[in-house]
Structures are given as C-alpha cells and as structure tokens.
Motif scaffolding. Structure first.
Motif, PDB file in Angstrom:
ATOM      1  N   ARG A  97       0.826  -1.217   0.000  1.00 37.89           N
ATOM      2  CA  ARG A  97       0.000   0.000   0.000  1.00 37.89           C
ATOM      3  C   ARG A  97       0.858   1.263   0.000  1.00 37.89           C
ATOM      4  O   ARG A  97       0.445   2.284  -0.545  1.00 37.89           O
ATOM      5  N   ASP A  98       2.015   1.180   0.617  1.00 42.90           N
ATOM      6  CA  ASP A  98       2.925   2.323   0.608  1.00 42.90           C
ATOM      7  C   ASP A  98       3.268   2.692  -0.834  1.00 42.90           C
ATOM      8  O   ASP A  98       3.252   3.870  -1.214  1.00 42.90           O
ATOM      9  N   ALA A  99       3.548   1.695  -1.631  1.00 43.22           N
ATOM     10  CA  ALA A  99       3.899   1.933  -3.039  1.00 43.22           C
ATOM     11  C   ALA A  99       2.708   2.492  -3.810  1.00 43.22           C
ATOM     12  O   ALA A  99       2.851   3.454  -4.584  1.00 43.22           O
TER      13      ALA A  99
ATOM     14  N   LYS B  43      -6.068  -6.093  -5.462  1.00 40.79           N
ATOM     15  CA  LYS B  43      -6.993  -5.115  -4.889  1.00 40.79           C
ATOM     16  C   LYS B  43      -6.616  -3.685  -5.293  1.00 40.79           C
ATOM     17  O   LYS B  43      -7.490  -2.851  -5.549  1.00 40.79           O
ATOM     18  N   ASN B  44      -5.331  -3.414  -5.354  1.00 41.38           N
ATOM     19  CA  ASN B  44      -4.883  -2.036  -5.574  1.00 41.38           C
ATOM     20  C   ASN B  44      -4.614  -1.703  -7.042  1.00 41.38           C
ATOM     21  O   ASN B  44      -4.654  -0.532  -7.421  1.00 41.38           O
TER      22      ASN B  44
ATOM     23  N   SER C 155     -10.021  -5.467 -10.613  1.00 47.33           N
ATOM     24  CA  SER C 155     -11.394  -5.308 -10.129  1.00 47.33           C
ATOM     25  C   SER C 155     -12.366  -5.256 -11.296  1.00 47.33           C
ATOM     26  O   SER C 155     -13.460  -5.827 -11.242  1.00 47.33           O
ATOM     27  N   ALA C 156     -11.968  -4.551 -12.357  1.00 47.34           N
ATOM     28  CA  ALA C 156     -12.818  -4.488 -13.553  1.00 47.34           C
ATOM     29  C   ALA C 156     -13.009  -5.876 -14.154  1.00 47.34           C
ATOM     30  O   ALA C 156     -14.115  -6.247 -14.574  1.00 47.34           O
TER      31      ALA C 156
ATOM     32  N   ASP D 121       0.622   2.849 -13.456  1.00 50.92           N
ATOM     33  CA  ASP D 121       1.799   3.077 -12.608  1.00 50.92           C
ATOM     34  C   ASP D 121       1.711   2.293 -11.303  1.00 50.92           C
ATOM     35  O   ASP D 121       2.726   1.811 -10.787  1.00 50.92           O
ATOM     36  N   VAL D 122       0.494   2.159 -10.769  1.00 51.52           N
ATOM     37  CA  VAL D 122       0.309   1.327  -9.572  1.00 51.52           C
ATOM     38  C   VAL D 122       0.640  -0.123  -9.899  1.00 51.52           C
ATOM     39  O   VAL D 122       1.338  -0.810  -9.138  1.00 51.52           O
ATOM     40  N   PHE D 123       0.142  -0.597 -11.023  1.00 48.17           N
ATOM     41  CA  PHE D 123       0.404  -1.969 -11.484  1.00 48.17           C
ATOM     42  C   PHE D 123       1.908  -2.231 -11.556  1.00 48.17           C
ATOM     43  O   PHE D 123       2.406  -3.262 -11.086  1.00 48.17           O
TER      44      PHE D 123
END
Length: 723
Positions: free
Chosen positions: A300-302, A401-402, A407-408, A454-456
């Motif tokens: 989650r930090d990332a 989850k992030n 999710s889609a 970018d999260v991925f």
C-alpha cells in the motif's frame, strides 16, 4: 522486615485494584451488562442502569444506535430521524453527489429544508430490536467425533431452522452470529431502513482536516462528522425510497450534553465494531505484526505514493480517487501503528507470559489438563507453519486489490457467469447486460488508466520479488520472463491492448454475442495475466493455506474454550468484535506514547489554526472558520473564549466504531468517536490501557460548525440540548 513486606504486599494490592478500576478493555454485549459489568461501570462513575442501555420493553440507548451502511455506526439525535455519523463514513455518499460544478467534498453541503435532503441508493440504517442466546439450540447434535466440516454442517442446518422459526415482525430481519470462536451463538432481530438521505456535511477542510497525515494520530483537530436522516413509509416502517416517505419517529434519540468532559470522567461508546482477535496465541500475534502487516504496508505504501502524486497535480483525479485513497490509506497507517504499539507494550511478550500462567493453571487441574493438553503448543506450531502461505496470500490480495484493472475483470467475469445462466432467456440476458453496464460505468467514473498502470508497475515488482517462484503459476513466470522481468514493459503491453482500460472498450466487448465476447475476453492480455495470477494462488498457495487454516480454526475454538475454563472465576471474557452491537467504557485521560512525550486529553480550535497551511489539501482552513476564530464567535458552544475540538479516552474501539456516540455517565451524547491513537491501534489484538485511546470530536464543535459556521440552525433546533 515483616512490616516492610506487609507494606509492599499492600502496595501491590492497591496497584492491582487501581488497574482493575481502570481496566477498560472489552467490547461487551449490551444484554449481558447487568450481570457482568454494571457494578464496575457504576464504580467508574456511570449514573444510569444497565436496563437504560438495553431494554426490549421500552426505549433505551440501543434504540438510538444504528449500523450505518453495514460499515460504520450512527446515532439518532432528534425525534425526526436525524442521525449523526463520521464525515469519513458518509464520504462515499458525499462523493457520489459531488462534481466539479457542485463539489460537496470541497465546499460542504447543508440542506436548508427536508426537500433538499439527498437520497443515497443502497445506503441503509439498521437497528437492533432484540438479542437472544441460541447456543444450546445451535449446537444440539454436535459431537466431539465430528470433523470440522461435519460440525459446521450440523450447525448450519440448525441455524437455518432457528432463523426460520424466530419470532419477529414481517418487516424485521434475523441475523445469527458465532461468538467466542463458535463456542456461543446469538440471534439478532433487526430493522433495516433503506431510505437514508444526506442532510449536511462540512467541507473536507473541516471534516477531513489533517487528512492522511493526521490519520490515527493525536493531537487531532478534525471535525469528522456528517448528518443524514432516516425516512420511513407513512406507516413508520422500513420502505424503499419514495418522495412520499416521512422522517422516522424513533423509539429513542440521544439527548446532547453541553457540559463537556474533564479528566477521569466516565465515558461509554456504543456501536458496531468490526473485527478483533484478542485471544490469539503468541505466534499469531508475532505473525500479524512481523509478517502480514509488513507485507500489506509495503504494497500500500507503493500504491499510495503514486496515487498521491497524481491527486496533487490533477483536480479531476483528486475527486475520482479521494474515497479510494482514504480507504486504502486508512489501514495502511493502522497496520504501521499496530506494529509500533506491539513493540512499545511488548505485546508478544505479554502473550507469552499469559501463556505461562495459562499452562500453570492448566497443569494444576488434572481434569482440564487431560481435556486440553497440547492444544496451545499445537496451535502456535500451526501459525509458524502457515506463515509463508499467509504472506503469499496477502501479497497476491494487495496486488489484485490495488491495481484496479483486476477489479474491472472480476466484475466482467461475474457478468459472464450471470449472462451464461440466462442464455436461453432473452429478457434475463438483457437485464444481466444492463446491470453490468450500470455497474461498470460507475466503476470507470472513478478510474484513470494512467494512474492504475503506474500502480500496477510498482506492485508487480514487489509481488515478484517477495512471492517465491514456487507460489506462482508457471504461465505467469513465463510471461514475466518474456518481458525480461521488466514490469513497465509488461504494463505497456497490457494497458495498450486490453479492453479493460476504459468503459467504452469494456461496454463494446459486452455487446458482442456471448461466444464471441468470451473468445475475445480469453485472449485479452489483462485477463490472461489475471488468470495466471489467480491460478498460481489457487493451485500453489490456497490448498495448503486452507487446510492449515481449517485446522487452526478448530484448535482456536478449542483454545478459546480452554482459556474460559482455565481462568474461570478469575476474569470475565468478552467476545471478539464481529460487527454486532457492543458497549465499551472507559475514562477521559491523556497518555504517553514514548519517552519524554506526554499528551493532554483535549484539543482546541487554536490547534487548527496552528496547523493551518493556506492552499494545502490537508491543512487548509475555510475563511469563515478563520473569521469566527478571530472574533471568538463561538456562541453557546465555546468555553471561556476557546472552542473545544477533540478529546480522547480509554474506550476499547475498532473499525466499525467510526461514528459511534461517545456518552457520558448519564447516557447523554458528548462526542463522536472517529479514530484511535496510532500506537493504540494494536488494541485489535492486544489492548493495553497505557496507550490505547479512542479519539472523539467534541459534540460542541459539531454543533458550532452546524450552527455558527454553516448557519443550519434548523438542525440544532431539532435536538435536545441539556446542561
């Protein structure tokens, strides 16, 4: 020498008694207070009776407490169904009503009339009507020789029969929950209202002041509240939304104290705490803070760093991701505090010392020793064994989850399952497609492919580095090697070619004939990657994880029963939180989180101004509030020229208690629970009265904002203010 020894013994007794008086641990079932807690509560200063808290024959405090949406608590504060909860509990509803043109998150919202109050589809408010102990009936037919699966099957069958025959009105529901790891069962008769309308909310610069920097932190200066209203049918019973509905006439509503609090005052919090695990063995506590919390915080930090960077640069993205960011950051910071708190209070050592005493008492009782020998040792060993599998699960869960493209895909796969079942039914198929369109359109309204990409990239790097290859699917490993272990190259391909990066592409996919749609979906690179990840977890992790967890669950239930038998007569046991109505009580007090740091129990509006940073999204302050502060225009809500904002006490709370009422010794509303101190978040697994504090916004600050800041005096006039 003897006199000195006697004095030392007396001192020890006094210390123990003092600790007992302030031993405010516990989330207690309200119907059991008269037998278990009333004497202690009155010894701490409570002026009402247990029957004033829970009563099925007349209106009582329980009738003013509601489960807000199933994820928070709210309380009824007027005879016209007005309810008070946290700003962060109403955040999702406020966001849905917000746009760039009407940004209620930014500017706040106040309905000047009943007609202006805004409906919220899907939002509910649930009251508890009655609580019954059904343990004997639920476990009838259970034998020691049964496997865990057989045991649960028998209980499930019994619960279905009990639920069906439970005495209730036609508009009421029945909920049954296990307690003490399945050693007891209680039945709850409930009433759920489905027309809950937004009445008022301060701007985020008040309701979310301090935002993520101050989250889980004391001193706190946040006016974390929002107001809704429950509407009923004209008969006063629950009804779906209708313009013809009328404000609820509640069985009871909370009077509001204008007196405030002082140090050592008795406080009580009622609400629906979500989940605690207070009776775990030492290896489970060690696993939580040294293995699982660390993994989840790392992921989650990332993700949060990336989202925060985009939100600070783009107002549209800020609106899209506001609720998601707050939700993700909430537990990210909580887990960090949990690790700190366990270390500060030697939580693992505390558990180990408890286990030494447990074993001493167990070994001193031949009958109990024969019954429970080896239970604790085996349970601790199982937690050590499950560690790598549980850690792999959490890395997988946080990735999927992030990185919201997953999710889609999950929503799409759920749609394909529904659509396949309706292939021979044209109307049913069309409805499944329409329902999916509505769901996925709402999802993509708050989705940005650039942010998600970018999260991925960031999370995929962590996942591959931390999850052993043996726990990943061979096809995933092959895909990873195909891109030379470069997550950006992989993401470039996936996000450039997948249909799941926009609503238009997914909607176009959903319009295709079923077989063609499925063929394209199977070949979609994001779907393929999602399947590889899922198969890795399902085949390499889940079988061993589930088998070990099943064994742990069974032995945890036995260990829970063993603790209650071994310590019988020496302590009262309260059940872990499970989103059912609970009462917790404590004292107003400051605390010391670390050497040379002492915190007072109150904060004031002066502190808001000290933190004020013009233009900052976390610490900006509305001009109207600054003006009121400069003029000291606090009306009847101020105290000697100062405006109280928040206070802390030793009530044992957790997630789900957000929005819970803080009550004084007379059962009057004095504040609104919204958080815990950072170091005290470990109270979910290790309550310690030295640093565990719940944080509440003073009800006078709430009224000041409603009346003097927002000018919505009509709402204050609904309430019953007492001095």
């Amino acid at each position: 020498m003897l006199l000195k020894s006697v004095k030392s013994s007396l001192l020890l007794v006094l210390i123990v008694l003092s600790q007992h008086v302030y031993a405010t641990e516990g989330m207690w079932l309200p119907q059991l207070l008269s037998n278990l807690n009333e004497k202690e509560m009155k010894g701490m200063g409570m002026k009402i009776n247990a029957s004033d808290i829970y009563n099925i024959n007349k209106g009582s405090l329980k009738d003013a407490i509601v489960s807000f949406g199933g994820f928070c608590t709210a309380e009824v504060i007027s005879s016209q169904g007005l309810i008070l909860t946290n700003h962060h509990c109403g955040y999702g509803s406020i966001q849905k009503h917000s746009s760039l043109e009407n940004n209620y998150l930014e500017n706040g919202f106040w309905a000047k009339t009943f007609a202006e109050e805004l409906p919220n589809a899907g939002l509910t408010a649930t009251f508890i009507v009655r609580i019954d102990d059904i343990t004997k009936e639920a476990t009838a037919g259970v034998t020691k020789a049964m496997s865990e699966t057989e045991r649960q099957s028998v209980i499930d069958q019994k619960l279905a029969e009990i639920k069906k025959s439970a005495k209730r009105e036609s508009w009421q529901d029945v909920m049954i929950k296990p307690f003490f790891e399945g050693n007891k069962y209680y039945l709850f008769v409930t009433e759920t209202y489905k027309d809950v309308r937004l009445v008022g909310t301060p701007p985020s610069s008040i309701g979310k002041f301090g935002s993520d920097t101050d989250n889980w932190v004391w001193p706190r200066h946040t006016g974390d509240f929002s107001m809704f209203r429950i509407y009923a049918g004209k008969d006063g019973k629950p009804a779906e939304y209708s313009k013809d509905n009328v404000p609820l006439k509640p069985k009871y509503f909370l009077p509001i104290s204008m007196k405030g609090v002082k140090k050592d005052d008795f406080t009580m919090v009622m609400g629906f705490p979500g989940r605690t695990m207070e009776y775990l063995p030492s290896e489970a506590v060690k696993q939580t803070v040294e293995v699982l919390d660390f993994a989840k915080v790392e992921m989650r930090d990332a993700a949060l760093k990336i989202i925060d960077g985009y939100m600070r640069k783009n107002e549209q993205i800020k609106i899209q991701y506001a609720a998601k960011f707050a939700s993700t950051a909430n537990y990210w910071k909580k887990w960090q505090g949990e690790m700190l708190g366990i270390k500060k209070t030697d939580g693992i050592g505390k558990k180990q010392r408890y286990e030494v005493e447990y074993n001493r008492l167990l070994n001193a009782n031949p009958a109990l020793k024969q019954q429970y020998a080896g239970v604790l040792d085996t349970l601790n060993a199982l937690y050590v064994q499950i560690n790598p599998y549980a850690q792999a699960r959490d890395y997988y869960s946080e990735l999927t989850k992030n990185a919201e493209i997953y999710s889609a895909i999950d929503k799409f796969l759920e749609y394909t399952d529904n659509a396949e079942k309706q292939k021979g039914n044209a109307d049913g198929y069309a409805k499944a497609r329409t329902d999916f369109q509505n769901t996925i359109k709402a999802f993509y309204a708050n989705f940005n492919a650039g942010v998600d990409k970018d999260v991925f990239i960031s999370l995929m790097d962590i996942y591959v580095n931390k999850v052993p290859e043996k726990f990943r699917d061979a096809k995933f490993n092959a895909s990873w090697k195909k891109y030379n272990g470069d997550s950006r190259k992989l993401a470039d391909y996936v996000y450039a070619t997948s249909a799941f990066t926009s609503f238009d592409k997914v909607n176009a996919l959903a319009q295709l004939p079923f077989e063609q749609m499925m063929q394209q979906a199977v070949n979609d690179p994001a779907v393929q990657l999602a399947i590889f990840l899922r198969e890795g977890f399902a085949n390499q992790v889940a079988p061993t994880l589930n088998a070990l967890q099943l064994d742990i669950n069974k032995r945890q239930r036995t260990y829970m029963k063993a603790q209650m038998d071994v310590f019988e007569g020496k302590k009262n046991f309260y059940p872990d939180a499970n989103s059912t109505l609970r009462v917790t009580y404590g004292k107003v007090d400051g605390y010391s989180p670390k050497d040379a740091v002492e915190y007072d129990y109150y904060t004031w509006l002066d502190g808001v101004m000290e933190k004020y940073i013009p233009g900052d999204y976390e610490f900006d302050v509305p001009a109207k509030l600054i003006e009121l502060y400069k003029k000291k225009d606090y009306g009847k809500y101020g105290v000697n020229g100062r405006m109280p904002v928040c206070f802390i006490a030793s009530n044992h709370t957790t997630g789900g208690n957000s929005g819970s009422p803080a009550l004084n010794a007379y059962g009057q509303l004095i504040g609104l629970n919204f958080d815990r101190t950072w170091e005290g978040t470990m109270s979910d697994i290790n309550y310690d009265p030295s640093i565990c504090r719940n944080i509440m916004v003073d009800i006078r600050y709430v009224l000041f904002i409603v009346d003097k800041f927002a000018g919505c005096t009509r709402l204050v006039e609904e309430m019953k203010l007492v001095n």
